[in-house]
Design a protein around this motif. Structure first.
Motif: not given
Length: 326
Positions: A130-135, A153-167
């Motif tokens: 995942x790529x992780x962003x935190x503001x 606080x806003x956080x996001x986990x963006x899938x890069x390699x994943x079977x389920x591609x959970x955002x």
């Protein structure tokens, strides 16, 4: 420096024991190792942090993690997860910090014979990156016993390699006000989503649960959608909290504080089976509490009455916690 801590909840499922060791390598670089044991999990973490990498005013960290979580009894699954996270954080603007990181984990998920056929299909091995962003926008006047300001606080986990591609997205907001002398009132809002960007079913371990500290009067994870006898969490969650202290009760005791609070929240969404009840009813509670700041850590008692709930929810009117925060 070695720090140890322990805690216990009256539900019998929140006991933990933790040990953390801090070492300093010079030039501000620190190495932390900690181990946490609870009724449901074993978690180990080793991290290296440089708070001012090459005099850039940017913090750089490396975390190596391993954990086993056994939720077969109440949630229908067990996982073993190992991996690492590498990232940086820095002050982008005044009071505003930006965090960027990447994380990769290998996960093995198991279900038992009591799990539904839909849950059993999720058993297996996974690899996710995942790529992780935190503001983080923080205007609080102080971190401990805050009396003024807010934190967003806003956080996001963006899938890069994943079977389920959970955002995964989460947003947390807290605002503090001193309406009169020695009175601190806190309002907080928490929102979260976990959905697959490719319309797959997210893993059981990625589904959302509301912790008891955000919805007092209910056991952690014991509300919302169920699959058979298992609470399975949701794809969406929302909570609101209001709390104020009563300074006149313990005005001669600096380490004691009485509070009254109102909590409300909901969790809903079952992506892997639309026939299940999504559990989206609003839960709410009201209660009183006592916080005692002792030399071994914060001691907390709460007495809560549920105002609205679902028939399947498991409530908890009294809760006691003793612990320390690393």
């Amino acid at each position: 420096e070695i720090i140890a801590g322990a805690g216990v909840g009256t539900d019998g499922g929140t006991f933990f024991f933790g040990v953390k060791e801090n070492n300093y390598l010079g030039k501000g670089v620190s190495v932390d190792a900690n181990l946490n044991l609870s009724a449901q999990s074993i978690k180990g973490n080793y991290s290296i942090t440089n708070p001012n990498f090459k005099n850039s005013d940017k913090s750089v960290f490396l975390d190596i993690k391993a954990e086993e979580t056994d939720k077969l009894k109440d949630f229908g699954y067990k996982t073993n997860k190992t991996g690492f996270a590498l990232g940086t954080s820095f002050e982008y603007l005044k009071d505003f910090k930006l965090g960027l990181s990447t994380s990769s984990f290998i996960e093995k998920m198991e279900t038992d014979s009591t799990a539904s056929a839909r849950q059993k299909r999720q058993a297996g091995n996974y690899f996710d990156t995942f790529l992780n962003f935190n503001f983080d926008y923080d205007t609080r006047n102080q971190k401990f016993k805050t009396s003024d300001g807010f934190r967003s606080i806003y956080s996001m986990n963006l899938p890069v390699i994943s079977d389920n591609n959970t955002l995964t997205n989460s947003y947390n907001y807290k605002v503090y006000n001193e309406f009169f002398e020695n009175n601190i009132t806190l309002f907080s809002l928490s929102l979260a989503t976990a959905k697959s960007i490719t319309n797959d079913d997210i893993k059981l371990s990625e589904r959302l649960f509301i912790p008891s500290k955000r919805l007092r009067g209910f056991e952690t994870g014991k509300i919302g959608p169920k699959d058979g006898d298992d609470f399975i969490g949701g794809n969406y969650s929302a909570t609101f909290n209001a709390q104020t202290n009563i300074p006149s009760i313990f005005q001669n005791f600096q380490n004691l504080e009485a509070v009254v609070f109102f909590d409300a929240g909901s969790i809903w969404g079952v992506d892997y089976d639309s026939s299940l009840d999504d559990g989206g009813k609003l839960r709410s509670s009201i209660g009183i509490g006592i916080d005692w700041f002792t030399v071994v850590g914060p001691l907390n008692f709460t007495l809560t009455e549920a105002i609205s709930k679902d028939d399947n929810d498991i409530t908890q009117s009294f809760r006691f916690n003793l612990g320390t925060t690393f």
